[in-house]
Scaffold this motif. Structure first.
Motif, PDB file in Angstrom:
ATOM      1  N   LEU A 556       7.784  -0.175  -6.560  1.00 19.45           N
ATOM      2  CA  LEU A 556       8.736   0.636  -7.066  1.00 19.45           C
ATOM      3  C   LEU A 556       9.517  -0.489  -8.205  1.00 19.45           C
ATOM      4  O   LEU A 556      10.232   0.031  -9.016  1.00 19.45           O
ATOM      5  CB  LEU A 556      10.027   0.602  -5.882  1.00 19.45           C
ATOM      6  N   ASP A 557       9.161  -1.530  -8.310  1.00 21.45           N
ATOM      7  CA  ASP A 557       9.737  -2.542  -9.417  1.00 21.45           C
ATOM      8  C   ASP A 557       8.561  -2.918 -10.347  1.00 21.45           C
ATOM      9  O   ASP A 557       8.747  -3.959 -10.799  1.00 21.45           O
ATOM     10  CB  ASP A 557      10.455  -3.603  -9.031  1.00 21.45           C
ATOM     11  N   CYS A 558       7.546  -2.219 -10.406  1.00 22.03           N
ATOM     12  CA  CYS A 558       6.266  -2.589 -11.000  1.00 22.03           C
ATOM     13  C   CYS A 558       5.692  -1.304 -11.737  1.00 22.03           C
ATOM     14  O   CYS A 558       6.009  -0.265 -11.216  1.00 22.03           O
ATOM     15  CB  CYS A 558       5.154  -3.061 -10.406  1.00 22.03           C
ATOM     16  N   LYS A 559       5.120  -1.545 -12.940  1.00 24.94           N
ATOM     17  CA  LYS A 559       4.589  -0.521 -13.618  1.00 24.94           C
ATOM     18  C   LYS A 559       3.036  -0.277 -14.090  1.00 24.94           C
ATOM     19  O   LYS A 559       2.506   0.772 -14.158  1.00 24.94           O
ATOM     20  CB  LYS A 559       5.419  -0.167 -15.001  1.00 24.94           C
ATOM     21  N   THR A 564       4.246  -9.046 -12.310  1.00 22.13           N
ATOM     22  CA  THR A 564       3.926 -10.416 -11.676  1.00 22.13           C
ATOM     23  C   THR A 564       5.281 -10.258 -10.790  1.00 22.13           C
ATOM     24  O   THR A 564       6.175  -9.867 -10.920  1.00 22.13           O
ATOM     25  CB  THR A 564       4.026 -11.503 -12.638  1.00 22.13           C
ATOM     26  N   ILE A 565       4.961 -11.351  -9.934  1.00 21.99           N
ATOM     27  CA  ILE A 565       6.144 -11.713  -9.226  1.00 21.99           C
ATOM     28  C   ILE A 565       7.326 -12.130  -9.974  1.00 21.99           C
ATOM     29  O   ILE A 565       7.248 -13.108 -10.594  1.00 21.99           O
ATOM     30  CB  ILE A 565       5.838 -12.910  -8.087  1.00 21.99           C
ATOM     31  N   PRO A 566       8.655 -11.677  -9.442  1.00 23.19           N
ATOM     32  CA  PRO A 566       9.682 -12.149 -10.141  1.00 23.19           C
ATOM     33  C   PRO A 566      10.200 -13.572  -9.937  1.00 23.19           C
ATOM     34  O   PRO A 566      10.065 -13.958  -8.692  1.00 23.19           O
ATOM     35  CB  PRO A 566      11.008 -11.072  -9.872  1.00 23.19           C
ATOM     36  N   VAL A 567      10.627 -14.367 -10.923  1.00 23.14           N
ATOM     37  CA  VAL A 567      10.938 -15.781 -10.615  1.00 23.14           C
ATOM     38  C   VAL A 567      12.434 -15.694  -9.885  1.00 23.14           C
ATOM     39  O   VAL A 567      12.977 -15.367 -10.168  1.00 23.14           O
ATOM     40  CB  VAL A 567      11.058 -16.605 -11.944  1.00 23.14           C
TER      41      VAL A 567
END
Length: 567
Positions: A556-559, A564-567
């Protein structure tokens, strides 16, 4: 020596015991160096009858048995009927109905997740613990902030879904006749393709060993090892184990059962290795080890059956009979003053949060008044009466079934899966399970057994092992005993006296109508706090593994695959 309540252990002077318990309840202060290490191990779909300390002669579990005998066997430990609800209750200390998690487990590509709120690892981080999750998560991953390292764990090595395969870590799910295949093994969110080929139980054990070996002992360790074993894998290869482990169990005639047993023995080896590593690091004396299973075995099932055995308990995973929700469980620690016993006191999976938080010198007032778990630490350490006398086993408003324990009574209203699995399984399905004689010497000389003798001032003997084993066994009613069958699938309300009828053969509802009414009223009161089940929204078009490098990935927060994992 026998105390006035008939329990084995040291006789205590009453005033002194009172002062000791008050001291234990208040805690000596929250200094990280004083807090015990906590190693919490969860087996997946392990059957009641698949460990030696419950009476199985077929599947050797010497390390598990040694820890159980030298700790406290929790013979009335209850969980939820499936995986995600059990884990939700464990992490929050709340009944699943308060979270909207009382229904089915999460599916791959599903939007559901454990609701926001502080979880067990976050509470322990606040007490100065280093927190690790090794293995299964199964509480949602549609967004990164739903994954373990965003919910209180410093590190996670494992998989997001309910299961994956044991060697290649590819999880398969079929929707509308289409198979979706995705890799599901990660290190702190990053796909760990290099681990493919390493048997899952060994991989999780090896990682846990490194965590212990490299741990900075100036801080306490919170290690949660949630095994894939012994859950079935993908259709077509439901059961997987190293061939050398399978070959050691040729006394088991059924090939599937033999492979399942080999999976259990690998799980047992894992426990022995962990205990050995803790002792070599000089951490065991200040460690609490908990072992539970998340629900009963799926002896038979429409999918993912694993040939485990809950016999002689009734029912399987997904049901509210004892075989589905009465969990294999024990606690071991040198910190337990009154160990080497079988506890038949009621305990629920929600109790672990306040119990271990108290053990870690935390003030349970910090957990808030809304939790359902009850602190049982003093009861465990000193063999005091349990403060729990009832358990809401579940209310499922969609399937219209519920169950409740109240002192010795258990009430079941409605049924699961249309009553398909309300019978007795294990021996009843697989035929008479071939047995070998129980090898008490193997338990005594196991890795765990040897280590325990090194650290214990009063290690148990083989004879005492056998006495505890006999006490921990349950049995069906005598063939000549009066039985009154009850099938809730037919609309009946079933009432059982569980201590005297653990296998739920003699319905007493018509003999104790006042008890039935009282327990029904209690269910009505519990129903007032029920949060409707979260919507089961599968978003496979957007969550399809092919969109993310053929991995099961937050979507849902990737395309795309480079997300990658948000920092």
């Amino acid at each position: 020596m026998i105390d006035p309540r008939g329990r084995r252990g040291t006789s205590w002077d009453a005033p002194f015991l009172f002062l000791v318990v008050i001291h234990a309840a208040s805690g000596p202060g929250c200094f990280a160096a004083d807090a015990p290490n906590i190693v919490f191990v969860i087996a997946d779909d392990l059957g009641w009858n698949d460990v030696g300390f419950h009476g199985s002669n077929q599947v050797p579990t010497p390390n598990i048995d040694a820890l159980a005998y030298n700790g406290i066997i929790l013979n009335s430990h209850y969980v939820q009927p499936t995986s995600s609800p059990s884990r939700a209750s464990l992490f929050t200390g709340k009944y699943a109905i308060k979270l909207g998690m009382q229904g089915s487990s999460l599916l791959p590509g599903e939007k559901r997740s454990l609701p926001e709120g502080k979880l067990m690892p976050e509470y322990f981080k606040e007490l100065g613990y280093s927190t690790y999750l090794v293995g299964k998560w199964h509480l949602g991953y549609s967004k990164w902030n739903e994954t373990p390292t965003f919910r209180g764990f410093d590190h996670h090595y494992g998989f997001y879904n309910g299961h994956t395969s044991y060697f290649d870590y590819v999880g398969t799910k079929t929707y509308d006749g289409i198979d979706y295949h995705g890799f599901d093994m990660r290190r702190d969110g990053v796909p760990s393709f290099e681990d493919a080929g390493h048997y899952a139980t060994d991989a999780f054990t090896d990682y846990s060993v490194r965590v212990i070996q490299e741990h900075d002992t100036s801080k306490p360790l919170f290690l949660m090892l949630t095994h894939l074993a012994v859950h079935a894998g993908n259709t077509g290869k439901l059961l997987e184990a190293p061939q050398e482990a399978i070959d050691k169990l040729r006394h088991i005639e059924d090939a599937n059962r033999r492979t399942y047993a080999a999976m259990v023995t690998k799980l047992d080896e894992s426990l022995g290795t962990l205990v050995e590593t803790l002792e070599s690091k000089k951490m065991l004396q200040n460690t609490v080890i908990v072992f539970i299973t998340d629900n009963g075995a799926a002896t038979v099932a429409p999918q993912f059956k694993n040939w485990g055995s809950n016999y002689p308990l009734r029912g399987v995973k997904n049901t509210l009979f004892e075989g589905g929700i009465r969990s294999v469980a024990f606690i071991y620690s040198p910190l337990l003053i009154q160990s080497g016993r079988v506890s038949k006191d009621l305990m629920h999976i929600t109790d672990w949060l306040p119990t271990l938080y108290t053990a870690a010198n935390g003030d349970i007032a910090n957990l808030g008044p809304e939790i359902d778990g009850i602190d049982q630490w003093a009861s465990m350490v000193y063999d005091l009466p349990s403060p729990r006398n009832d358990i809401l086993l579940n209310i499922n408003e969609k399937t219209r079934n519920a169950a409740l324990r109240f002192y010795n009574w258990k009430l079941i209203v409605g049924t699961s899966m249309n009553g398909t699995y309300n019978d007795y399984y294990g021996e009843a399905v697989m035929g008479v399970i071939s047995e070998t004689s129980y090898n008490g010497s193997a338990v005594f000389d196991s890795k765990a057994g040897r280590v325990i003798r090194q650290v214990s001032y009063t290690p148990l003997t083989e004879t005492e092992y056998l006495q505890l084993r006999a006490e921990a066994r349950v049995a069906r009613l005598d063939a000549k005993a009066k039985k009154n069958p009850c099938d809730p699938a037919g609309g009946e309300v079933c009432l059982y006296d569980i201590p005297n009828d653990p296998c739920e053969e003699n319905d007493l509802a018509k003999y104790f109508p006042s008890v039935v009414r009282r327990m029904k009223r209690a269910l009505v009161e519990y129903r007032k706090s029920l949060v409707p089940q979260l919507e089961e929204a599968v978003d496979i078009e957007n969550a399809a593994p092919r969109l993310f490098g053929f991995t099961w990935n937050p979507w849902l927060d990737c395309k795309d695959a480079v997300c990658t994992i948000p920092v």
